[in-house]
Design an enzyme around this catalytic site. Structure first.
Site, PDB file in Angstrom:
ATOM      1  CG  ASN A  49      -1.806   1.174   1.337  1.00  0.00           C
ATOM      2  OD1 ASN A  49      -1.380   2.298   1.088  1.00  0.00           O
ATOM      3  ND2 ASN A  49      -3.054   0.945   1.703  1.00  0.00           N
ATOM      4  CG  HIS A  62       1.394   6.480   4.615  1.00  0.00           C
ATOM      5  ND1 HIS A  62       0.192   7.137   4.768  1.00  0.00           N
ATOM      6  CD2 HIS A  62       1.486   5.618   5.655  1.00  0.00           C
ATOM      7  CE1 HIS A  62      -0.418   6.687   5.851  1.00  0.00           C
ATOM      8  NE2 HIS A  62       0.339   5.750   6.398  1.00  0.00           N
ATOM      9  CG  HIS A  75      -8.202   3.983   0.881  1.00  0.00           C
ATOM     10  ND1 HIS A  75      -8.354   3.861   2.241  1.00  0.00           N
ATOM     11  CD2 HIS A  75      -9.422   4.265   0.398  1.00  0.00           C
ATOM     12  CE1 HIS A  75      -9.631   4.062   2.553  1.00  0.00           C
ATOM     13  NE2 HIS A  75     -10.294   4.315   1.453  1.00  0.00           N
ATOM     14  NE  ARG A  99      -9.674   8.354   3.951  1.00  0.00           N
ATOM     15  CZ  ARG A  99      -9.859   7.531   4.987  1.00  0.00           C
ATOM     16  NH1 ARG A  99      -9.015   6.540   5.224  1.00  0.00           N
ATOM     17  NH2 ARG A  99     -10.866   7.697   5.802  1.00  0.00           N
ATOM     18  NE  ARG A 130      -7.954  11.454   5.044  1.00  0.00           N
ATOM     19  CZ  ARG A 130      -8.414  10.809   6.121  1.00  0.00           C
ATOM     20  NH1 ARG A 130      -7.631   9.949   6.762  1.00  0.00           N
ATOM     21  NH2 ARG A 130      -9.620  11.009   6.566  1.00  0.00           N
ATOM     22  CD  GLU A 146      -6.882  -0.362   1.073  1.00  0.00           C
ATOM     23  OE1 GLU A 146      -7.051   0.706   1.691  1.00  0.00           O
ATOM     24  OE2 GLU A 146      -6.023  -1.181   1.382  1.00  0.00           O
ATOM     25  CB  THR A 166      -9.443   1.727   7.225  1.00  0.00           C
ATOM     26  OG1 THR A 166      -8.937   2.343   6.047  1.00  0.00           O
ATOM     27  CG2 THR A 166     -10.828   1.198   6.971  1.00  0.00           C
ATOM     28  CD  GLU A 221      -6.931  -6.270   3.224  1.00  0.00           C
ATOM     29  OE1 GLU A 221      -6.975  -6.244   1.975  1.00  0.00           O
ATOM     30  OE2 GLU A 221      -6.324  -5.422   3.903  1.00  0.00           O
ATOM     31  CG  HIS A 256      -5.293  -1.569   9.743  1.00  0.00           C
ATOM     32  ND1 HIS A 256      -5.748  -0.543   8.955  1.00  0.00           N
ATOM     33  CD2 HIS A 256      -4.924  -1.011  10.906  1.00  0.00           C
ATOM     34  CE1 HIS A 256      -5.683   0.587   9.614  1.00  0.00           C
ATOM     35  NE2 HIS A 256      -5.179   0.336  10.803  1.00  0.00           N
TER      36      HIS A 256
END
Ligand code: PXP
Length: 246
Positions: free
Chosen positions: A6, A9, A49, A51, A55, A76, A107, A157, A196
């Protein structure tokens, strides 16, 4: 065991400086370059992801990775009509449906599939029809596993946040929930992933959970990348994952 990386970031870092000037010539870091660096380190898929509040990842980031990176793309997203429309245009290999609240930092908790079956069933069907394999990001809870099967999701998941954030008896109890949920999903013919808060330090504990075929890992890899670079950080994680029997 597949490793999904992922890279949200990387976009978080870019947005911290350039959110209001994404067309500027000096924008960095580059999302496609990050995905390619993760691929070089052994990532089996790239997770983004997008969103609702955009963001970190922007729509164009997802399209750029889709066009320019030769790895399966896992999107995601929240289970909303607007995101469905986006996913139908993007056509990612995988879609992981996640709950979203604007105030959350990341999340928190899994999707309440059992409470939203009527809305989720057509959404899952539309994504599958469009060629994206769908997974549900859920807490390790029998009701949610059964509901995921009932809405037609071929994958789940399992949310490992609570597992990751606890130790001792609490972790043992959460591990037992993960084991039970994975066994139930497998018995229903559902593929089981986890994500996660997974770190090198909790892989050994997680490896007792049966039937896992993919781990989705983000935060810790990007943290490590600050010191050793993204390719090496992914390589380290891949090596650590492969040290365990899954
Ligand atoms: N899987 C899902 C569905 C997530 O929402 C997240 C967090 O964005 C992750 C995996 C990765 O979690 P982490 O960044 O803690 O490794």
């Amino acid at each position: 065991m597949h490793l999904g990386v992922n890279i949200d970031h990387v976009a978080t870092l870019r947005q911290a400086r350039y959110a209001t000037m994404l067309d500027s010539h000096n924008v960095e870091p580059d999302i496609v370059a990050a995905a390619k660096a993760a691929q070089e380190g052994g990532a089996d898929s790239i997770t983004l992801h997008v969103r609702e509040d955009r963001r970190h990842m922007q729509d164009e980031d997802a399209f750029a990775v889709r066009r320019q990176v030769n790895l399966p793309l896992n999107l995601e997203m929240g289970a909303t009509p607007a995101m469905l429309e986006f996913a139908l245009r993007l056509k990612p290999d995988f879609v992981c449906l996640v709950p979203e609240r604007r105030e959350e930092i990341t999340t928190e908790g899994g999707l309440d599939v059992a409470g939203h079956m009527e809305e989720l069933r057509p959404l899952v069907a539309a994504l599958l029809e469009n060629g994206s394999k769908v997974s549900m990001f859920i807490d390790p809870d029998a009701e949610q596993v059964r509901a995921s099967a009932a809405v037609g999701a071929p994958m789940i998941e399992l949310h490992t946040g609570r597992f990751a954030n606890t130790l001792g008896e609490e972790r043992a109890a959460e591990t037992a929930r993960l084991v039970a949920a994975a066994e139930l999903a497998h018995s229903l013919g559902i593929e089981v992933h986890a994500g996660h808060g997974i770190q090198v330090a909790n892989l050994a504990d997680l490896s007792v959970v049966p039937h896992l075929t993919e781990l989705n890992i983000g935060h810790t890899i990007i943290c490590r990348a600050v010191f050793v670079g993204l390719t090496e950080a992914v390589r380290e994680m891949k090596t650590a994952v492969e040290m365990h029997k899954w």
